[in-house]
Design a protein around this motif. Structure first.
Motif, PDB file in Angstrom:
ATOM      1  N   ALA A  85       0.835  -1.207   0.000  1.00 57.96           N
ATOM      2  CA  ALA A  85       0.000   0.000   0.000  1.00 57.96           C
ATOM      3  C   ALA A  85       0.867   1.254   0.000  1.00 57.96           C
ATOM      4  CB  ALA A  85      -0.918   0.008   1.219  1.00 57.96           C
ATOM      5  N   ARG A  86       0.443   2.263  -0.769  1.00 52.59           N
ATOM      6  CA  ARG A  86       1.126   3.553  -0.813  1.00 52.59           C
ATOM      7  C   ARG A  86       0.084   4.649  -0.548  1.00 52.59           C
ATOM      8  NH1 ARG A  86       6.117   3.273  -3.397  1.00 52.59           N
ATOM      9  NH2 ARG A  86       5.999   5.455  -3.980  1.00 52.59           N
ATOM     10  N   PRO A  87      -0.204   4.943   0.707  1.00 58.32           N
ATOM     11  CA  PRO A  87      -1.273   5.888   1.024  1.00 58.32           C
ATOM     12  C   PRO A  87      -0.906   7.323   0.661  1.00 58.32           C
ATOM     13  CG  PRO A  87      -0.079   5.281   3.004  1.00 58.32           C
ATOM     14  CD  PRO A  87       0.481   4.437   1.897  1.00 58.32           C
ATOM     15  N   LYS A  88      -1.944   8.092   0.313  1.00 57.01           N
ATOM     16  CA  LYS A  88      -1.771   9.519   0.060  1.00 57.01           C
ATOM     17  C   LYS A  88      -1.735  10.267   1.388  1.00 57.01           C
ATOM     18  CE  LYS A  88      -2.097  10.162  -4.536  1.00 57.01           C
ATOM     19  NZ  LYS A  88      -1.266  11.056  -5.357  1.00 57.01           N
ATOM     20  N   VAL A  89      -0.791  11.198   1.508  1.00 54.18           N
ATOM     21  CA  VAL A  89      -0.677  11.991   2.727  1.00 54.18           C
ATOM     22  C   VAL A  89      -0.510  13.454   2.341  1.00 54.18           C
ATOM     23  CG1 VAL A  89       0.340  10.113   4.069  1.00 54.18           C
ATOM     24  CG2 VAL A  89       1.833  11.659   2.814  1.00 54.18           C
ATOM     25  N   LEU A  90      -0.954  14.341   3.241  1.00 50.57           N
ATOM     26  CA  LEU A  90      -0.696  15.766   3.088  1.00 50.57           C
ATOM     27  C   LEU A  90       0.622  16.064   3.789  1.00 50.57           C
ATOM     28  CD1 LEU A  90      -4.227  17.337   3.750  1.00 50.57           C
ATOM     29  CD2 LEU A  90      -3.113  16.931   1.553  1.00 50.57           C
ATOM     30  N   ALA A  91       1.630  16.384   2.992  1.00 53.40           N
ATOM     31  CA  ALA A  91       2.973  16.554   3.528  1.00 53.40           C
ATOM     32  C   ALA A  91       3.326  18.030   3.628  1.00 53.40           C
ATOM     33  CB  ALA A  91       3.994  15.839   2.646  1.00 53.40           C
ATOM     34  N   ILE A  92       3.884  18.425   4.783  1.00 53.15           N
ATOM     35  CA  ILE A  92       4.370  19.785   4.987  1.00 53.15           C
ATOM     36  C   ILE A  92       5.753  19.706   5.622  1.00 53.15           C
ATOM     37  CG2 ILE A  92       2.041  20.728   5.270  1.00 53.15           C
ATOM     38  CD1 ILE A  92       2.575  20.821   8.295  1.00 53.15           C
ATOM     39  N   PRO A  93       6.573  20.735   5.460  1.00 49.89           N
ATOM     40  CA  PRO A  93       7.875  20.727   6.146  1.00 49.89           C
ATOM     41  C   PRO A  93       7.693  20.699   7.654  1.00 49.89           C
ATOM     42  CG  PRO A  93       7.829  22.376   4.388  1.00 49.89           C
ATOM     43  CD  PRO A  93       6.422  21.878   4.541  1.00 49.89           C
ATOM     44  N   ALA A  94       8.524  19.948   8.330  1.00 50.60           N
ATOM     45  CA  ALA A  94       8.423  19.837   9.785  1.00 50.60           C
ATOM     46  C   ALA A  94       8.695  21.169  10.464  1.00 50.60           C
ATOM     47  CB  ALA A  94       9.400  18.783  10.300  1.00 50.60           C
ATOM     48  N   THR A  95       9.474  22.060   9.823  1.00 49.23           N
ATOM     49  CA  THR A  95       9.765  23.363  10.420  1.00 49.23           C
ATOM     50  C   THR A  95       8.568  24.297  10.385  1.00 49.23           C
ATOM     51  OG1 THR A  95      10.652  24.085   8.279  1.00 49.23           O
ATOM     52  CG2 THR A  95      12.223  23.237   9.890  1.00 49.23           C
ATOM     53  N   ALA A  96       7.504  23.916   9.668  1.00 50.60           N
ATOM     54  CA  ALA A  96       6.309  24.757   9.605  1.00 50.60           C
ATOM     55  C   ALA A  96       5.418  24.581  10.822  1.00 50.60           C
ATOM     56  CB  ALA A  96       5.513  24.444   8.338  1.00 50.60           C
ATOM     57  N   LEU A 100      -0.875  15.725  13.573  1.00 53.73           N
ATOM     58  CA  LEU A 100       0.243  15.233  12.779  1.00 53.73           C
ATOM     59  C   LEU A 100       0.288  13.716  12.767  1.00 53.73           C
ATOM     60  CD1 LEU A 100       3.002  17.685  14.071  1.00 53.73           C
ATOM     61  CD2 LEU A 100       1.490  17.958  12.097  1.00 53.73           C
ATOM     62  N   GLY A 101       0.950  13.205  11.710  1.00 53.07           N
ATOM     63  CA  GLY A 101       1.113  11.761  11.572  1.00 53.07           C
ATOM     64  C   GLY A 101       2.578  11.390  11.471  1.00 53.07           C
ATOM     65  N   GLU A 102       2.895  10.567  10.499  1.00 55.08           N
ATOM     66  CA  GLU A 102       4.243  10.036  10.336  1.00 55.08           C
ATOM     67  C   GLU A 102       5.212  11.112   9.859  1.00 55.08           C
ATOM     68  OE1 GLU A 102       6.539   6.695   7.518  1.00 55.08           O
ATOM     69  OE2 GLU A 102       4.387   7.067   7.321  1.00 55.08           O
ATOM     70  N   LYS A 103       6.461  11.013  10.294  1.00 59.34           N
ATOM     71  CA  LYS A 103       7.524  11.891   9.818  1.00 59.34           C
ATOM     72  C   LYS A 103       8.350  11.145   8.787  1.00 59.34           C
ATOM     73  CE  LYS A 103       9.608  14.885  12.265  1.00 59.34           C
ATOM     74  NZ  LYS A 103      10.497  15.582  13.224  1.00 59.34           N
ATOM     75  N   ARG A 104       8.795  11.876   7.768  1.00 61.38           N
ATOM     76  CA  ARG A 104       9.616  11.283   6.719  1.00 61.38           C
ATOM     77  C   ARG A 104      10.660  12.320   6.295  1.00 61.38           C
ATOM     78  NH1 ARG A 104       8.275   7.195   3.067  1.00 61.38           N
ATOM     79  NH2 ARG A 104       6.896   6.516   4.746  1.00 61.38           N
ATOM     80  N   SER A 142      14.670  30.236   1.392  1.00 67.03           N
ATOM     81  CA  SER A 142      13.968  29.058   1.875  1.00 67.03           C
ATOM     82  C   SER A 142      14.872  27.827   1.763  1.00 67.03           C
ATOM     83  CB  SER A 142      12.696  28.835   1.052  1.00 67.03           C
ATOM     84  OG  SER A 142      12.030  27.663   1.485  1.00 67.03           O
ATOM     85  N   PRO A 143      15.043  27.058   2.830  1.00 71.60           N
ATOM     86  CA  PRO A 143      15.911  25.872   2.760  1.00 71.60           C
ATOM     87  C   PRO A 143      15.265  24.767   1.936  1.00 71.60           C
ATOM     88  CG  PRO A 143      14.796  25.954   4.869  1.00 71.60           C
ATOM     89  CD  PRO A 143      14.435  27.235   4.162  1.00 71.60           C
ATOM     90  N   PRO A 144      16.086  23.897   1.331  1.00 69.22           N
ATOM     91  CA  PRO A 144      15.515  22.761   0.575  1.00 69.22           C
ATOM     92  C   PRO A 144      15.023  21.686   1.530  1.00 69.22           C
ATOM     93  CG  PRO A 144      17.914  22.671   0.524  1.00 69.22           C
ATOM     94  CD  PRO A 144      17.556  23.950   1.236  1.00 69.22           C
ATOM     95  N   PHE A 145      13.846  21.160   1.252  1.00 69.75           N
ATOM     96  CA  PHE A 145      13.270  20.100   2.081  1.00 69.75           C
ATOM     97  C   PHE A 145      13.290  18.802   1.291  1.00 69.75           C
ATOM     98  CE2 PHE A 145      11.180  24.070   3.436  1.00 69.75           C
ATOM     99  CZ  PHE A 145      11.577  24.099   4.758  1.00 69.75           C
ATOM    100  N   GLN A 146      13.752  17.711   1.933  1.00 71.95           N
ATOM    101  CA  GLN A 146      13.891  16.421   1.262  1.00 71.95           C
ATOM    102  C   GLN A 146      13.338  15.304   2.139  1.00 71.95           C
ATOM    103  OE1 GLN A 146      18.055  15.957   0.453  1.00 71.95           O
ATOM    104  NE2 GLN A 146      18.180  17.750  -0.873  1.00 71.95           N
ATOM    105  N   GLN A 147      12.834  14.260   1.483  1.00 72.35           N
ATOM    106  CA  GLN A 147      12.350  13.098   2.232  1.00 72.35           C
ATOM    107  C   GLN A 147      13.495  12.275   2.796  1.00 72.35           C
ATOM    108  OE1 GLN A 147       9.371  10.534   0.610  1.00 72.35           O
ATOM    109  NE2 GLN A 147       8.171  12.199  -0.269  1.00 72.35           N
ATOM    110  N   SER A 148      14.623  12.286   2.084  1.00 72.95           N
ATOM    111  CA  SER A 148      15.805  11.542   2.554  1.00 72.95           C
ATOM    112  C   SER A 148      17.002  12.476   2.596  1.00 72.95           C
ATOM    113  CB  SER A 148      16.085  10.346   1.639  1.00 72.95           C
ATOM    114  OG  SER A 148      14.990   9.474   1.609  1.00 72.95           O
ATOM    115  N   PRO A 149      17.026  13.372   3.565  1.00 69.60           N
ATOM    116  CA  PRO A 149      18.117  14.344   3.609  1.00 69.60           C
ATOM    117  C   PRO A 149      19.448  13.678   3.943  1.00 69.60           C
ATOM    118  CG  PRO A 149      16.804  14.491   5.615  1.00 69.60           C
ATOM    119  CD  PRO A 149      16.106  13.532   4.704  1.00 69.60           C
ATOM    120  N   LYS A 150      20.513  14.208   3.374  1.00 67.73           N
ATOM    121  CA  LYS A 150      21.854  13.706   3.640  1.00 67.73           C
ATOM    122  C   LYS A 150      22.722  14.885   4.036  1.00 67.73           C
ATOM    123  CE  LYS A 150      21.343   9.945   0.327  1.00 67.73           C
ATOM    124  NZ  LYS A 150      21.855   9.338  -0.930  1.00 67.73           N
TER     125      LYS A 150
END
Length: 373
Positions: free
Chosen positions: A277-288, A320-324, A361-369
């Motif tokens: 399953a790949r559920p749809k989520v409303l994603a926002i930056p955590a800093t918001a 809020l829900g899951e963090k990514r 504005s800083p770049p936001f990524q799902q898999s930051p390195k």
């Protein structure tokens, strides 16, 4: 004299009254100016609330174990006369590792072999004689027993020689040598570790609540500090039927490829189990998100009402829900397409006017390195 004193007092009162009136006029002007003052709009960075499809992963910390792994040990007591391997080398099944002194057994073998030949001859003679009824069946049985006993003694000596000739039980990678030439090995003394490294097992646990979503064959992704930037893929191959009564978790085992043999048994790794399953989520930056004990909130950017131009900020409480990575999912409180403030929310207030400037504005990524500075 009295008149002059009265006039002086009267003049002082007039002066004080004039000064008080002037000061009152100044204070009144400042109050009016404060009422009419409009604070300048706050410069903010913004982002739109987007509906994204996140891969449904279950994450855990696992431990690597070898598919086959043993510490090769001596079965019998004996002196080491030959070491046939190099530490850390790769060996195949059946390769010689260590040979113990078998001179005593080899010295016994010719005599025992000769006894077998003699007993075989006597048994063949006894077979003919019992057929001609020259000897009794009892004498024939004794000849059979003597032959079998001689063969057993030969096999026993050969088995002893085989046990003192220690070979690799399977193909794998050797560890550090733990024996030396001339050393007397006793039964069970370690010789060297042997591990099969490709493929390799990953053991990990998940909460019992996830049992309905887990089955054999699900893909897993393994990452490790020893392999920065690399992901090793595999699949779940075993699920323990017993749930741990202390932790209420279920143990799983995945098999992953390890052709370069960079993964070693005993290492800890991060495991991500991919679900279908790949559920749809409303994603926002955590800093918001403005985190607070009474509830988490964000600032939504709206256009001003009553025909006025410009933007205004509206504080909106969210769940809020899951963090990514740099993002967090919003389960309620926002709608797709709304614009929100992404940084500096701690200094904002409800109803404040704003101006958007996303240059910094800083770049936001799902898999930051992040860089290692």
């Amino acid at each position: 004299m009295k008149k002059r004193l009265i006039l002086s007092i009267f003049g002082l009162i007039v002066i004080i009254a004039i000064l008080a009136g002037v000061k009152a006029m100044q204070i009144g002007a400042m109050i009016d100016q404060g009422k009419k003052f409009v604070p300048p709009p706050e410069t903010v960075t913004s982002a739109q609330v987007k509906a994204e499809s996140w891969a449904a992963d279950l994450t855990a910390v696992g431990t690597l174990t070898a598919v086959q792994g043993v510490t090769v040990a001596a079965e019998l007591t004996g002196k080491v006369v030959k070491i046939g391997f190099e530490p850390g080398a790769r060996v195949k099944k059946g390769d010689l590792l260590v040979r113990q002194d078998t001179s005593s057994e080899e010295a016994q073998l010719p005599g025992l072999t000769a006894q077998v030949k003699l007993n075989r001859t006597e048994l063949a003679r006894a077979d003919k004689m019992v057929a001609d009824k020259i000897i009794s069946q009892s004498d024939h049985d004794k000849a059979v027993a003597a032959y079998d006993q001689a063969v057993a003694q030969v096999n026993n000596v050969r088995a002893t020689i085989g046990k003192k000739t220690i070979r690799a039980p399977f193909t794998g990678r050797l560890g550090i040598r733990q024996v030396n030439l001339g050393q007397i090995l006793r039964e069970g003394d370690p010789i060297v570790s042997l591990q099969t490294l490709s493929p390799i097992f990953v053991d990990f646990t998940l909460p019992q609540q996830q049992m309905a979503r887990i089955h054999s064959g699900l893909p897993v992704r393994v990452t490790c500090d020893a392999l920065p930037g690399e992901t090793v893929e595999g699949r779940i191959t075993a699920i323990n039927p017993l749930v741990d009564s202390d932790t209420r978790t279920i143990k799983l085992q995945a098999t992953v490829t390890n052709r370069a043999e960079k993964l070693r048994p005993g290492m800890f790794v991060n495991v991500a189990v991919g679900l279908a399953a790949r559920p749809k989520v409303l994603a926002i930056p955590a800093t918001a998100v403005l985190y607070a004990p009474y509830g988490d909130s964000v600032f939504v950017i709206d256009t001003q009402k009553d025909g006025k131009k410009g933007l205004t900020l509206r504080q909106q409480f969210v769940r809020l829900g899951e963090k990514r990575g740099d993002f967090v999912a919003v389960t309620s409180g926002l709608k797709e397409g709304e614009s929100i403030v992404t940084t500096g929310v701690f200094k904002l207030r409800n109803g404040q006017s704003a101006v958007i400037d996303n240059k910094l504005s800083p770049p936001f990524q799902q898999s930051p390195k992040p860089e290692n500075n």
